[in-house]
Design a protein around this motif. Structure first.
Motif, mmCIF file in Angstrom:
data_model
loop_
_atom_site.group_PDB
_atom_site.id
_atom_site.type_symbol
_atom_site.label_atom_id
_atom_site.label_comp_id
_atom_site.label_asym_id
_atom_site.label_seq_id
_atom_site.Cartn_x
_atom_site.Cartn_y
_atom_site.Cartn_z
ATOM 1 N N LEU A 164 0.834 -1.194 0.000
ATOM 2 C CA LEU A 164 0.000 0.000 0.000
ATOM 3 C C LEU A 164 0.870 1.246 0.000
ATOM 4 C CD1 LEU A 164 -2.682 -0.951 2.685
ATOM 5 C CD2 LEU A 164 -2.831 -1.175 0.190
ATOM 6 N N SER A 165 0.383 2.276 -0.658
ATOM 7 C CA SER A 165 1.032 3.579 -0.600
ATOM 8 C C SER A 165 -0.011 4.609 -0.171
ATOM 9 C CB SER A 165 1.688 3.954 -1.923
ATOM 10 O OG SER A 165 0.875 3.662 -3.007
ATOM 11 N N PRO A 166 0.435 5.654 0.507
ATOM 12 C CA PRO A 166 -0.515 6.678 0.944
ATOM 13 C C PRO A 166 -1.068 7.446 -0.253
ATOM 14 C CG PRO A 166 1.736 7.345 1.446
ATOM 15 C CD PRO A 166 1.812 5.960 0.893
ATOM 16 N N THR A 167 -2.295 7.921 -0.114
ATOM 17 C CA THR A 167 -2.896 8.715 -1.180
ATOM 18 C C THR A 167 -2.708 10.205 -0.941
ATOM 19 O OG1 THR A 167 -5.038 8.724 -0.076
ATOM 20 C CG2 THR A 167 -4.631 6.971 -1.680
ATOM 21 N N SER A 168 -2.392 10.575 0.288
ATOM 22 C CA SER A 168 -2.232 11.982 0.632
ATOM 23 C C SER A 168 -1.438 12.087 1.931
ATOM 24 C CB SER A 168 -3.606 12.632 0.822
ATOM 25 O OG SER A 168 -3.482 13.971 1.264
ATOM 26 N N SER A 169 -0.769 13.200 2.123
ATOM 27 C CA SER A 169 -0.063 13.442 3.381
ATOM 28 C C SER A 169 -0.985 14.099 4.411
ATOM 29 C CB SER A 169 1.160 14.328 3.142
ATOM 30 O OG SER A 169 0.745 15.577 2.609
ATOM 31 N N ARG A 170 -2.170 14.489 3.999
ATOM 32 C CA ARG A 170 -3.125 15.127 4.913
ATOM 33 C C ARG A 170 -3.685 14.093 5.874
ATOM 34 N NH1 ARG A 170 -7.014 18.456 1.161
ATOM 35 N NH2 ARG A 170 -7.647 19.353 3.154
ATOM 36 N N CYS A 171 -3.756 14.442 7.157
ATOM 37 C CA CYS A 171 -4.139 13.473 8.193
ATOM 38 C C CYS A 171 -5.560 12.939 8.008
ATOM 39 C CB CYS A 171 -3.955 14.073 9.577
ATOM 40 S SG CYS A 171 -4.988 15.511 9.914
ATOM 41 N N VAL A 172 -6.451 13.688 7.376
ATOM 42 C CA VAL A 172 -7.820 13.195 7.192
ATOM 43 C C VAL A 172 -7.874 11.980 6.267
ATOM 44 C CG1 VAL A 172 -8.904 15.422 7.682
ATOM 45 C CG2 VAL A 172 -8.305 14.837 5.330
ATOM 46 N N TYR A 173 -6.822 11.764 5.497
ATOM 47 C CA TYR A 173 -6.759 10.623 4.584
ATOM 48 C C TYR A 173 -5.889 9.490 5.120
ATOM 49 C CZ TYR A 173 -8.891 13.724 1.156
ATOM 50 O OH TYR A 173 -9.743 14.572 0.507
ATOM 51 N N ALA A 174 -5.624 9.488 6.410
ATOM 52 C CA ALA A 174 -4.754 8.468 7.011
ATOM 53 C C ALA A 174 -5.288 7.054 6.812
ATOM 54 C CB ALA A 174 -4.561 8.750 8.496
ATOM 55 N N GLY A 175 -6.593 6.911 6.631
ATOM 56 C CA GLY A 175 -7.192 5.596 6.455
ATOM 57 C C GLY A 175 -7.475 5.235 5.015
ATOM 58 N N VAL A 176 -6.835 5.948 4.088
ATOM 59 C CA VAL A 176 -7.027 5.694 2.661
ATOM 60 C C VAL A 176 -5.675 5.344 2.049
ATOM 61 C CG1 VAL A 176 -7.843 6.643 0.469
ATOM 62 C CG2 VAL A 176 -8.914 7.388 2.622
ATOM 63 N N ALA A 177 -5.617 4.262 1.297
ATOM 64 C CA ALA A 177 -4.351 3.829 0.712
ATOM 65 C C ALA A 177 -4.579 3.269 -0.684
ATOM 66 C CB ALA A 177 -3.699 2.769 1.594
ATOM 67 N N LYS A 190 -7.568 -7.661 4.707
ATOM 68 C CA LYS A 190 -7.682 -7.997 6.136
ATOM 69 C C LYS A 190 -6.642 -7.246 6.962
ATOM 70 C CE LYS A 190 -7.884 -12.095 9.144
ATOM 71 N NZ LYS A 190 -6.925 -11.760 10.169
ATOM 72 N N LEU A 191 -5.401 -7.254 6.508
ATOM 73 C CA LEU A 191 -4.320 -6.569 7.221
ATOM 74 C C LEU A 191 -4.547 -5.065 7.250
ATOM 75 C CD1 LEU A 191 -1.598 -6.940 8.667
ATOM 76 C CD2 LEU A 191 -0.495 -6.822 6.412
ATOM 77 N N SER A 192 -5.041 -4.514 6.167
ATOM 78 C CA SER A 192 -5.293 -3.064 6.131
ATOM 79 C C SER A 192 -6.363 -2.686 7.149
ATOM 80 C CB SER A 192 -5.681 -2.608 4.724
ATOM 81 O OG SER A 192 -6.967 -3.037 4.355
ATOM 82 N N GLU A 193 -7.413 -3.481 7.235
ATOM 83 C CA GLU A 193 -8.468 -3.194 8.208
ATOM 84 C C GLU A 193 -7.954 -3.329 9.640
ATOM 85 O OE1 GLU A 193 -12.520 -4.198 5.759
ATOM 86 O OE2 GLU A 193 -11.520 -5.887 6.740
ATOM 87 N N GLU A 194 -7.105 -4.318 9.885
ATOM 88 C CA GLU A 194 -6.506 -4.480 11.218
ATOM 89 C C GLU A 194 -5.650 -3.272 11.592
ATOM 90 O OE1 GLU A 194 -4.350 -8.155 10.868
ATOM 91 O OE2 GLU A 194 -6.176 -9.373 10.968
ATOM 92 N N ASN A 195 -5.210 -2.521 10.594
ATOM 93 C CA ASN A 195 -4.365 -1.355 10.828
ATOM 94 C C ASN A 195 -5.103 -0.031 10.596
ATOM 95 O OD1 ASN A 195 -1.383 -2.157 11.414
ATOM 96 N ND2 ASN A 195 -2.171 -3.667 9.970
ATOM 97 N N GLY A 196 -6.431 -0.068 10.636
ATOM 98 C CA GLY A 196 -7.229 1.144 10.616
ATOM 99 C C GLY A 196 -7.444 1.789 9.263
ATOM 100 N N ILE A 197 -7.198 1.066 8.196
ATOM 101 C CA ILE A 197 -7.392 1.631 6.863
ATOM 102 C C ILE A 197 -8.815 1.303 6.417
ATOM 103 C CG2 ILE A 197 -6.651 1.526 4.448
ATOM 104 C CD1 ILE A 197 -3.794 1.052 5.599
ATOM 105 N N TRP A 198 -9.584 2.336 6.089
ATOM 106 C CA TRP A 198 -10.995 2.159 5.755
ATOM 107 C C TRP A 198 -11.306 2.180 4.258
ATOM 108 C CZ3 TRP A 198 -9.559 6.439 8.841
ATOM 109 C CH2 TRP A 198 -9.507 7.665 8.178
ATOM 110 N N THR A 199 -10.384 2.711 3.460
ATOM 111 C CA THR A 199 -10.618 2.733 2.020
ATOM 112 C C THR A 199 -9.355 2.321 1.280
ATOM 113 O OG1 THR A 199 -12.271 4.501 2.182
ATOM 114 C CG2 THR A 199 -11.260 4.165 0.032
ATOM 115 N N LEU A 200 -9.513 1.355 0.385
ATOM 116 C CA LEU A 200 -8.441 0.969 -0.523
ATOM 117 C C LEU A 200 -8.851 1.397 -1.918
ATOM 118 C CD1 LEU A 200 -7.622 -2.640 0.740
ATOM 119 C CD2 LEU A 200 -6.391 -0.518 1.227
#
Length: 166
Positions: free
Chosen positions: A65-78, A103-113
């Motif tokens: 996964l890579s981040p989609t944005s450096s803005r904290c509101v997007y911390a759960g989007v990858a 599964k791993l992304s959800e365990e780590n608080g990521i809500w949108t892929l």
């Protein structure tokens, strides 16, 4: 086929890079034109949620996964990257890795892929759909390859049903 899905480490990089190059060579898996160093790749990918499928220390496929944005509101989007070695495609490895990554992304608080997939890459689009992604739309002629050919990109998204909901 007997293989394990495990956390990707720097020691896996040679096998990961080989498969990444195979993807580059298809002309429809990525707009990357050359393999970055591990250090450059590492800087652009989230430290968690990096997986490899291995059989006796041979990398068969990988996802990260890579981040989609450096803005904290997007911390759960990858954004998802997934590549399967040429000789291992069509054997269910991609689906197993992507399901494990979800599964791993959800365990780590990521809500949108999300994924941006070259429109001609029907196998990747089908793989993502089989793991709960939906097509959001198409960005037409958004990327020009070094050979001068323009490509459309299919935007896909998977929203967690257990993380990021109130």
């Amino acid at each position: 086929m007997d293989y394990k899905i495990e956390e990707m480490t720097e020691e896996n990089w040679e096998g990961v890079a080989k498969i990444y190059l195979e993807g580059i060579n298809t002309g429809k898996a990525t707009f990357q034109s050359e393999i970055p160093s591990f250090q450059d790749w590492d800087k652009n990918h989230i430290k968690i949620c990096r997986l490899v499928a291995c059989k006796k220390n041979k990398v068969l496929g990988w996802a990260a996964l890579s981040p989609t944005s450096s803005r904290c509101v997007y911390a759960g989007v990858a954004e998802v990257s997934i590549y399967i070695g040429e000789e291992y495609r069509g054997q269910g490895i991609g689906k197993n890795i992507l399901k494990s990554l979800v599964k791993l992304s959800e365990e780590n608080g990521i809500w949108t892929l999300q994924s941006g997939i070259v429109r001609e890459n029907n196998a990747s689009i089908a793989l993502h759909k089989s793991c709960g992604f939906r097509e959001l739309g198409i960005r037409e002629q958004v990327a020009k390859m070094p050979n001068g050919i323009w490509h459309d990109v299919v935007l896909m998204e998977r929203r967690s049903s257990i993380v990021g909901i109130d």
